[in-house]
Design an enzyme around this catalytic site. Structure first.
Site, short mmCIF file in Angstrom:
data_model
loop_
_atom_site.label_atom_id
_atom_site.label_comp_id
_atom_site.label_asym_id
_atom_site.label_seq_id
_atom_site.Cartn_x
_atom_site.Cartn_y
_atom_site.Cartn_z
N HIS A 117 61.13 36.28 8.71
CA HIS A 117 61.44 36.28 7.29
C HIS A 117 60.62 35.27 6.50
CE1 HIS A 117 65.14 37.72 9.35
NE2 HIS A 117 65.17 38.59 8.34
N ASP A 217 57.31 16.45 50.96
CA ASP A 217 56.92 17.20 52.15
C ASP A 217 55.44 17.08 52.53
OD1 ASP A 217 56.56 19.00 54.19
OD2 ASP A 217 57.79 20.56 53.29
N HIS A 220 54.66 19.86 56.08
CA HIS A 220 54.22 21.25 56.19
C HIS A 220 52.70 21.37 56.31
CE1 HIS A 220 53.10 20.63 52.00
NE2 HIS A 220 52.46 21.77 52.02
N ASP A 373 51.31 27.69 50.03
CA ASP A 373 52.61 27.19 49.57
C ASP A 373 53.44 28.31 48.95
OD1 ASP A 373 52.14 24.57 50.35
OD2 ASP A 373 51.12 24.07 48.47
#
Lengths: 452, 108
Positions: A117, A217, A220, A373
């Protein structure tokens, strides 16, 4: 005539029993926290609307009127550099009927006009013009209808915002984590700058898998990333023996932040970046770069390399590849990753190019390491479609009871690099906020840190 | 007819604008490839400064609702603006740019 009043509490009442989802003593976690839609809605209220959230790097919006459209969790916001040099962050939502008032990613603006608007806001988010105001909104007090403003603070180049009026100052929120964050943000005179654009992609996984991995981590790496490590090995840069590397993990004493890193064997701190970029960029002197950072840091942090970190809840850096990113949550089963490169301002053009190539090849939408990942997180999330899988607790015990204070010249709660102490810190903060209906634990005074 | 010095020509490079206050209200001065034009600064639609807008050729686009005006004639070229803005006579004396603020009028 009957009046019907429909009330919708702004806070979601907890219809989920959280008492058993995380047990730090037992070292268990229930995977429903990664998949349950009701828990996710509670997270939006109790985690994301209470915490400081990363918005942008200062160098993304250097000039007055420069803006950057982003999100605070699911809420779209605009960050805008003001004429006085400050930054405002406000909800990207028109106060009239809720349309976005900015529909582009970034740029320089003189005003933000809703395309529905036509309500128009200045670069501070103040409502300045309403079409046909005299006929349509006579007597409207425009000063009461500006865009919703968030609290904004910066730490060494990183702009954060929060909806929590009672949150502690950002520096207090980061607390003793700053010492390890400075390894990234204050490793050279002048701090950092963002390079390249914002690389964005979607991963169908819960945001906590990503935040936790960058927080805690290192474990890993030797399994998940064997292929890009193997592919890049050269005679000059042979594989490092992970069992021979000395590394540490740090759990912030409050707030859920965490980091881990190796201490670089002499002469290897840039080797990883060079070999993963498929070679040395002409004119780049890795020894000079290493010396500059070691001299500026001035302590044991000068030996840190391959550092991963997360600032609770959803901002992460992997400094091994100079990538910074936000994990924007998109429901329990999806995230949008928004990543950019982070380099020292003091770096030469050749060093910046070395970093750019390295980041591009490893940690970006098509990066080799990134694929590894994402594949893990997506697959874990898919398993959680199973009813039995969701009821089966995970082990989060690595390194429990083996932490120490002030270990090996690195201050704070320190573990071996292969540990889950920082992950337990992240989930402890998550659990504390989620179990706290009033949000007391997110307010000033609740963030008590160990002596710095 | 009183011409008043507003600026030196090198203060407003081509494609740029300058907003100045006068007894006739705020006036916007534009440099269109070396030629100077002065118009009422306030957009006839949204009450916003046109000097703050984007100048392309001799058309100025308001930053609020993208209405365009011709800086030569003051005429509204696009919706949502429908009414023109006044134009003011401009004179060059050496390097100086002068505007007659008493001479504001709507173009025929």
């Amino acid at each position: 005539m009957m009046t019907v009043i429909i009330r919708r509490n702004e806070k979601r009442s907890p219809n989920v029993d959280l008492s058993d989802v995380f047990d730090e003593q037992a070292g268990t976690i229930s995977p429903v926290i990664y998949s349950d839609p009701d828990i996710y809605q509670m997270e939006l209220e109790r985690i994301f609307s209470r915490s400081w959230l990363f918005i942008a790097h200062e160098t993304h919006i250097p000039k007055a009127g420069d803006y950057f459209s982003t999100y605070m969790a699911e809420d779209p916001v605009i960050a805008v550099r003001q004429k006085d040099g400050g930054v405002r962050v406000f909800l990207n939502q028109c106060r009239h009927r809720g349309m976005k008032i900015c529909r582009t990613d970034s740029g320089n603006a003189k005003a933000f006009t809703c395309t529905y608007h036509g309500w128009a806001y200045d670069i501070g988010g103040n409502l300045v013009q309403v079409p046909l105001e005299e006929q349509s909104f006579p007597g409207l007090d425009k000063s009461k209808w500006g865009a919703r403003q968030a609290r904004v603070e910066s730490y060494k180049g990183l702009i954060f915002a929060t909806w929590n009026e009672e949150a502690p100052a950002l520096a207090e929120y980061l607390g003793d984590f700053r010492y390890y964050l400075d390894t990234v943000l204050d490793a050279s005179e002048g701090g950092t700058e963002a390079i390249g654009g914002i690389v964005k992609w979607i991963i169908p996984c819960n945001w906590k898998f990503a935040a936790e991995q960058f927080c805690s981590d290192m474990y890993h790496g030797t399994m998940s990333h064997t292929s890009p490590i193997t592919a890049a090995i050269t005679e000059e840069f042979p594989a490092l023996d992970p069992t021979a590397l000395s590394g540490f993990q740090f759990r912030a004493s409050n707030g859920g932040h965490g980091t881990g890193f190796f201490e670089a064997p002499a002469g290897t701190s840039w080797g990883f970046r060079i070999v993963q970029a498929a070679g040395l960029v002409e004119g780049f002197d890795p020894e000079a770069a290493h010396s500059r950072q070691a001299a500026h840091l001035g302590d044991k942090r000068g030996t840190i390399f391959s550092q991963h970190l997360s600032i609770f809840p959803n901002f992460s850096v992997f400094n091994g590849a100079s990538t910074a990113r936000v994990w924007h949550p998109r429901g329990p089963n999806e995230i949008e990753v928004w990543a950019f490169g982070l380099v020292d301002k003091a770096a030469s053009d050749a060093e910046k190019e070395q970093v750019r190539l390295m980041t591009l090849r490893t940690f970006s939408a098509a990066g080799t390491w990134e694929q590894d990942d994402g594949e893990n997180w997506v697959e874990v999330q898919r398993v959680l479609r199973g009813h039995e899988a969701r009821q089966t607790k995970f082990n989060i015990q690595m390194g429990a009871g083996a932490t120490r204070n002030e270990g090996a010249d690195f201050p704070g709660t320190i573990s071996n690099a292969y540990a889950e102490e920082a992950a337990r810190g992240l989930y402890a903060q998550w659990f504390k906020l989620m179990s706290d209906e009033e949000g007391t634990s997110s307010k000033r005074g609740a963030y008590v840190h160990a002596a710095e | 007819m009183t011409f008043v010095r507003v600026c030196s020509e090198n203060e407003v490079p081509p494609g740029e604008a300058l907003r100045t206050e006068s007894a006739a209200g705020p006036v916007a001065l534009f440099n269109v490839d070396g030629e100077f034009f002065a118009i009422e600064d306030t957009c006839s639609h949204g009450q916003w400064s046109l000097a703050d807008g984007y100048l392309t050729g001799d058309k100025i686009e308001c930053t609020l609702h993208m209405a365009k005006f011709c800086v030569r004639t003051g005429k509204a070229c696009t919706l949502p603006a429908t009414k023109p803005v006044k134009i003011f006579p401009v004179e060059r004396r050496g390097e100086d740019v002068l505007v007659d603020f008493d001479g504001g009028r709507y173009a025929a």
